[in-house]
Design a protein around this motif. Structure first.
Motif, mmCIF file in Angstrom:
data_model
loop_
_atom_site.group_PDB
_atom_site.id
_atom_site.type_symbol
_atom_site.label_atom_id
_atom_site.label_comp_id
_atom_site.label_asym_id
_atom_site.label_seq_id
_atom_site.Cartn_x
_atom_site.Cartn_y
_atom_site.Cartn_z
ATOM 1 N N ASP A 165 0.819 -1.220 0.000
ATOM 2 C CA ASP A 165 0.000 0.000 0.000
ATOM 3 C C ASP A 165 0.848 1.263 0.000
ATOM 4 N N ASP A 167 1.982 3.191 -2.288
ATOM 5 C CA ASP A 167 1.525 4.272 -3.160
ATOM 6 C C ASP A 167 0.280 4.968 -2.621
ATOM 7 N N ARG A 168 -0.364 4.383 -1.620
ATOM 8 C CA ARG A 168 -1.489 5.041 -0.966
ATOM 9 C C ARG A 168 -1.034 5.756 0.315
ATOM 10 N N LEU A 210 -6.890 1.659 6.140
ATOM 11 C CA LEU A 210 -7.407 1.840 4.790
ATOM 12 C C LEU A 210 -8.822 1.278 4.739
ATOM 13 N N ARG A 214 -9.593 1.126 -0.289
ATOM 14 C CA ARG A 214 -8.136 1.244 -0.125
ATOM 15 C C ARG A 214 -7.693 2.704 -0.055
ATOM 16 N N GLU A 215 -8.536 3.556 0.530
ATOM 17 C CA GLU A 215 -8.171 4.935 0.816
ATOM 18 C C GLU A 215 -7.703 5.032 2.270
ATOM 19 N N ASN A 238 -7.832 11.679 7.217
ATOM 20 C CA ASN A 238 -8.359 12.075 5.914
ATOM 21 C C ASN A 238 -9.436 13.147 6.124
#
Length: 296
Positions: A165, A167-168, A210, A214-215, A238
């Motif tokens: 993960d 890249d997230r 996440l 997958r955020e 977030n």
């Protein structure tokens, strides 16, 4: 011994260093003395103690970062990490002048100074006189710790970050950094900051939730770790999930994870961030000192 330092406070720029006081970059032979100095306050000095735990030496790094040691009649009386940032270590404010002068002579540009407020603010005052200008000074950052289980129910969704993960996680880390200091960590290139985030994931010090898409909903890191203390850094929610009362549960989960590593969990927070302070207190953190940060 330090009583003889008083005659050369910031107002006495024309006075040479007092007899017996000297400053130099520490080397490997100074490792034991630096450990003993830092262990006087393992919470405030977790940054350097974590570095010493990882490297095993007080000698400069391959990148040129090192520790400036102030000696009084040959005894290490205070120190300051001098790398991308300045981090005082048991540094009396009256010793800030000689440290600032040594840091200035190195020709380095420092991104920030952080640590115990009295020492950081004294360094800042000296560096201003030497031509260094800060774009922001945060003089009141409560240093908080918790040494028992959290007072609220942990959020079970928080888990160790996974390289799959990356890249997230990396954009979430960059967003946190930019919100906190006002500029992107990718200025000048992505490699250094990317390696830092990857390293935290590999060490098991990245904590993230996440959602099904997958955020990243929430993330934090154990930014400095010793066998006695961890320091939580990089707390970020977030924006889509803010204001929903989720922070305390996530922070409780961070504490649970941190307590698997060391008995004391610490963090420092901007004094003006009353919402975050209230959350940390609700989880069970209490203030044990005051940090300051100067952003150059």
């Amino acid at each position: 011994m330090l009583s003889r330092v008083a005659p050369w406070l910031a107002s006495r720029k024309d006075v040479p260093d007092p007899p017996g006081i000297s400053v130099r970059t520490l080397d490997g032979d100074d490792t034991a003395a630096l450990v003993l100095l830092a262990q006087r306050d393992p919470v405030s000095n977790v940054f350097i103690l974590a570095h010493l735990r990882a490297t095993g030496t007080a000698a400069p790094t391959s990148g040129g970062a090192g520790v400036l040691g102030v000696f009084d009649d040959g005894v290490l009386a205070g120190a300051c990490w001098a790398g991308a940032n300045l981090v005082p270590i048991q540094l009396e404010p009256t010793l800030a002048g000689v440290v600032a002068a040594a840091a200035n002579r190195s020709g380095r540009r420092y991104a920030s100074a952080f640590g115990p407020a009295a020492a950081v603010l004294a360094l800042h005052a000296e560096l201003v006189d030497l031509g260094h200008r800060a774009h922001e000074v945060r003089p009141d950052q409560p240093l908080m710790t918790i040494s028992e289980g959290p007072s609220v129910e942990p959020n079970p969704g928080l888990a160790l970050g996974n390289l799959a993960d990356f890249d997230r996680i990396l954009p979430a880390c960059a967003a946190m950094f930019e919100e906190e200091v006002g500029y992107s960590p990718f200025l000048g290139g992505r490699e250094f900051y990317s390696r830092r985030v990857e390293g935290l994931i590999r060490q098991g010090h990245s904590l993230v939730h996440l959602n099904e898409a997958r955020e990243v909903v929430f993330k934090a890191e154990l930014g400095a770790v010793t066998s006695d203390v961890t320091q939580i850094q990089g707390v970020w929610m977030n924006p889509l999930y803010r204001g929903q009362g989720l922070s305390a549960g996530y922070m409780a989960s961070v504490v649970e994870q941190a307590r698997k590593v060391a008995p004391v969990t610490s963090l420092y927070v901007n004094g003006f961030n009353t919402r975050a302070r209230a959350t940390y207190e609700r989880v069970g953190f209490s203030q044990v000192g005051t940090f300051a940060t100067v952003l150059f």
